[in-house]
Design a protein around this motif. Structure first.
Motif, PDB file in Angstrom:
ATOM      1  N   SER A  59       6.298  -7.993  35.521  1.00  7.92           N
ATOM      2  CA  SER A  59       5.755  -6.896  35.928  1.00  7.92           C
ATOM      3  C   SER A  59       6.844  -5.835  35.707  1.00  7.92           C
ATOM      4  O   SER A  59       8.143  -6.028  35.911  1.00  7.92           O
ATOM      5  N   PRO A  60       6.372  -4.354  35.526  1.00  4.83           N
ATOM      6  CA  PRO A  60       7.411  -3.416  35.264  1.00  4.83           C
ATOM      7  C   PRO A  60       8.087  -3.004  36.718  1.00  4.83           C
ATOM      8  O   PRO A  60       7.696  -3.221  37.703  1.00  4.83           O
ATOM      9  N   LEU A  61       9.423  -2.670  36.411  1.00  2.00           N
ATOM     10  CA  LEU A  61      10.411  -2.689  37.266  1.00  2.00           C
ATOM     11  C   LEU A  61      11.249  -1.142  37.066  1.00  2.00           C
ATOM     12  O   LEU A  61      11.573  -1.071  35.778  1.00  2.00           O
ATOM     13  N   LEU A  62      11.398  -0.617  38.115  1.00  2.00           N
ATOM     14  CA  LEU A  62      12.414   0.671  37.461  1.00  2.00           C
ATOM     15  C   LEU A  62      13.568   0.177  37.600  1.00  2.00           C
ATOM     16  O   LEU A  62      14.524   0.075  38.810  1.00  2.00           O
ATOM     17  N   VAL A  63      14.386   0.413  36.504  1.00  2.00           N
ATOM     18  CA  VAL A  63      15.859  -0.069  36.359  1.00  2.00           C
ATOM     19  C   VAL A  63      16.376   1.174  35.508  1.00  2.00           C
ATOM     20  O   VAL A  63      15.912   1.616  34.441  1.00  2.00           O
ATOM     21  N   GLU A  64      17.375   1.848  36.096  1.00  2.00           N
ATOM     22  CA  GLU A  64      18.283   2.878  35.624  1.00  2.00           C
ATOM     23  C   GLU A  64      19.594   2.253  35.129  1.00  2.00           C
ATOM     24  O   GLU A  64      20.175   1.791  36.032  1.00  2.00           O
TER      25      GLU A  64
END
Ligand SMILES: CC(C)(COP(=O)(O)OP(=O)(O)OC[C@H]1O[C@@H](n2cnc3c(N)ncnc32)[C@H](O)[C@@H]1OP(=O)(O)O)[C@@H](O)C(=O)NCCC(=O)NCCS
Length: 175
Positions: A59-64
């Motif tokens: 599932s999509p994850l916020l990664v910066e």
């Protein structure tokens, strides 16, 4: 053994697998919550004896990384029905999912799991060690699908609310 994309009708069987594999309802509920939110980006089932015996979800994850969002996925959960464990099904499911994620142009995958097991697929704790994230330690690992995707001066990782993770930092995930 066959691997195919999960369908909505598979959800009850998928939940049963995770309930049995993990010995509780948490992971199955996570799958249902992520699906309800449309975050079941890559969901694969293993079929044997005409039944679902394993499941993996990405599932999509916020990664910066250095202030820029990259296209990252969380690998969670991966579960195999107890009677079918240690026959290579988990490895096949994980590898199939990672290959598909790469083909779809995702940059990186993050996992919280057994270092020995996920290390075989190339996951490394060192890749996420410097990140501001709800987990730290050897069990919190990253895998680059695009070379250099996770390398930078600093980064941060934020999970969707379905994971039920307090945004407190530095929770030790153990080994
Ligand atoms: C962990 C799991 C996904 C592995 O899938 P699997 O199909 O059983 O495992 P595979 O056949 O692909 O791989 C087997 C190898 O992985 C390793 N392995 C399997 N489970 C492991 C574990 N819990 N810890 C460390 N290594 C493990 C072993 O080295 C094993 O090799 P062996 O058969 O020579 O002993 C599965 O056993 C499972 O669902 N377990 C319960 C839930 C769980 O812990 N999920 C993972 C969350 S991070």
């Amino acid at each position: 053994m066959m691997i195919r994309k999960a369908e909505a009708a598979d959800l009850p069987a998928i939940r049963k697998i995770h309930d049995a594999a993990f010995g509780g309802p948490g992971e199955g509920r996570l799958v249902a919550d992520l699906a309800a939110d449309g975050l079941d980006t890559l969901s694969l089932v293993a079929i044997e004896d005409e039944a679902v015996v394993g499941h993996v979800l990405f599932s999509p994850l916020l990664v910066e990384v250095d202030g820029k969002a990259i296209r990252a996925l969380a690998l969670a959960p991966l579960g195999i029905a107890p009677a079918y464990q240690r026959r290579g099904i988990g490895q096949l499911l994980a590898r199939a999912g990672l290959a598909e994620a790469r083909a779809l142009g995702w940059d990186a995958v993050i996992v919280l799991g057994h270092p020995e097991y996920y290390g075989k697929f190339g996951f490394r704790a060192a890749l996420t060690a410097g990140f501001k994230a709800p987990f730290q330690g050897p069990a919190f690992m990253g895998l680059e699908l695009r070379a250099g995707a996770l390398s930078g001066e600093k980064g941060r990782i934020i999970y969707p609310v379905s994971f039920g993770i307090d945004e407190g930092e530095g929770v030790s995930a153990g080994a």
